[in-house]
Design a protein around this motif. Structure first.
Motif, PDB file in Angstrom:
ATOM      1  N   PRO A 129      39.800  32.169  34.028  1.00 39.23           N
ATOM      2  CA  PRO A 129      41.230  32.028  34.119  1.00 39.23           C
ATOM      3  C   PRO A 129      41.522  32.435  32.542  1.00 39.23           C
TER       4      PRO A 129
ATOM      5  N   ILE B 216      35.512  33.574  39.252  1.00 41.55           N
ATOM      6  CA  ILE B 216      34.528  32.847  37.861  1.00 41.55           C
ATOM      7  C   ILE B 216      33.389  33.461  37.977  1.00 41.55           C
TER       8      ILE B 216
ATOM      9  N   ASP C 136      42.097  29.585  41.585  1.00 41.12           N
ATOM     10  CA  ASP C 136      41.103  28.642  40.897  1.00 41.12           C
ATOM     11  C   ASP C 136      39.837  29.113  41.075  1.00 41.12           C
ATOM     12  N   PHE C 137      39.511  30.926  41.750  1.00 46.57           N
ATOM     13  CA  PHE C 137      38.160  30.945  42.338  1.00 46.57           C
ATOM     14  C   PHE C 137      38.398  32.515  41.090  1.00 46.57           C
TER      15      PHE C 137
ATOM     16  N   GLU D  90      41.251  24.038  47.373  1.00 46.79           N
ATOM     17  CA  GLU D  90      41.614  25.219  46.135  1.00 46.79           C
ATOM     18  C   GLU D  90      42.156  27.033  46.677  1.00 46.79           C
ATOM     19  N   SER D  91      42.810  27.093  45.609  1.00 45.55           N
ATOM     20  CA  SER D  91      42.899  28.995  46.134  1.00 45.55           C
ATOM     21  C   SER D  91      42.253  30.199  45.033  1.00 45.55           C
TER      22      SER D  91
ATOM     23  N   ARG E 275      46.911  31.347  47.748  1.00 48.25           N
ATOM     24  CA  ARG E 275      47.273  30.625  47.155  1.00 48.25           C
ATOM     25  C   ARG E 275      47.602  29.112  47.874  1.00 48.25           C
ATOM     26  N   SER E 276      47.407  28.659  46.592  1.00 47.68           N
ATOM     27  CA  SER E 276      47.489  26.383  48.070  1.00 47.68           C
ATOM     28  C   SER E 276      49.247  26.510  47.941  1.00 47.68           C
TER      29      SER E 276
ATOM     30  N   LYS F 155      33.545  31.950  44.757  1.00 45.80           N
ATOM     31  CA  LYS F 155      33.019  29.972  45.041  1.00 45.80           C
ATOM     32  C   LYS F 155      32.873  30.240  46.211  1.00 45.80           C
TER      33      LYS F 155
END
Length: 325
Positions: free
Chosen positions: A302, A309, A298-299, A294-295, A286-287, A247
């Motif tokens: 999943p 991603i 989220d990148f 986002e951290s 991390r968040s 991202k």
């Protein structure tokens, strides 16, 4: 509000850097211009509202810890945390400030534990930290014995975060973060004993130019410590994402370590070594309550944490050392 007078005074006594004083004050003024940073007055107001507290102790060798809970009243504690939160997001740390724990996005202490064993002895060395963020590693370098540490980062918010903490760490200590990029340094400076560039190279359109700029900051025989994202592969292999990576938009080159070693030699460095390769985990980035965006989780894909991603290899970081000619 952010006073660089102690820095200017200190540079008067360093012959290799004294000439920089002809341009540095204006460069800093430009880097902290409200016309460039619309939120700067709010950040300066947060700095001004920080309570005046004298810490009973300061630790920068095994972490960065300022004072203890007994140094601060409940009212001061509430005010301190409120003002520090106005400088959200906090990316690099962690920091313990009296009874406030700033749980930053990055566990920068983990990175320090990986890279510090590969640094030459920092005792009495002049150190430059390129892309230093809010200066966590600058304080660790100082704690390891450096005589003066200069961090550079063009983000004014990171500079504000640094000075919020320097208020308590000691305004006259020889550690500073300047709102500058590496291109603002005088050409052919050749002044620093140690230069670090961590998490910067993949943001540069021309990585070889960045390596050349890093070389020119170092005295002959000075040490470069370079940490960046890499890929697995052999000589000549390099990923150049067409779109985003994890991202991130402003990303360009992800070489293999063999390719990166070749780039360093091509730009004149000697004694080039890859000293560490480490995969970034969601425990390290991390968040948190102090960085709520986002951290890394989220990148990543999943369904496959070994891919971003977008389908690229997940973040793999290498640390290299080299000697300036």
């Amino acid at each position: 509000m952010i006073d660089y007078t102690p820095l200017y005074t200190g540079l008067q006594h360093i012959p290799e850097l004294r000439g920089w004083l002809a341009t540095l004050p204006q460069q800093i003024a430009d880097g902290l211009s409200p016309a460039r940073w619309g939120d700067l007055p709010e950040w300066e107001a947060a700095l001004a509202a920080l309570p005046d507290i004298t810490p009973s102790s300061i630790e920068t060798g095994t972490g960065v810890r300022i004072g203890c809970a007994e140094d601060i009243t409940d009212a001061q504690s509430a005010l301190l945390e409120n003002q520090l939160r106005k400088l959200h997001p906090w990316r690099k740390g962690p920091w313990t400030v009296f009874d406030t724990f700033i749980d930053t996005e990055w566990r920068s202490d983990w990175k320090w534990d990986r890279v510090a064993p590969h640094l030459d002895d920092l005792n009495n060395r002049l150190v430059l930290d390129v892309g230093c963020g809010s200066g966590y590693h600058c304080w660790r370098q100082y704690g390891a014995g450096a005589r003066r540490v200069i961090g550079i980062d063009p983000s004014a918010k990171f500079v504000a975060q640094f000075y919020a903490l320097k208020k308590y760490l000691g305004l006259n200590r020889p550690v500073d973060v300047l709102p500058l990029g590496i291109e603002a340094l005088p050409e052919s400076l050749r002044a620093f004993d140690t230069t670090l560039s961590m998490g910067v190279l993949y943001h540069r359109r021309s990585p070889l130019d960045h390596l050349r700029e890093l070389r020119e900051t170092l005295r002959p025989g000075g040490q470069l410590l370079l940490e960046t994202l890499v890929i697995h592969g052999g000589p000549g292999e390099c990923l150049v994402p067409e779109g985003r990576y994890a991202k991130m938009r402003n990303v360009w080159f992800f070489p293999s370590t063999a390719t990166l070693e070749g780039w360093l030699r091509k730009t004149g460095f000697t004694d080039v070594k890859t000293v560490d390769i480490d995969r970034t985990t969601v425990e390290e980035q991390r968040s948190t309550d102090w960085m709520t965006f986002e951290s890394l989780a989220d990148f990543l894909d999943p369904d496959n944490p070994h891919k971003t991603i977008e389908g690229h290899p997940a973040p793999l970081r290498a640390t290299l050392t080299a000697t300036a000619p």
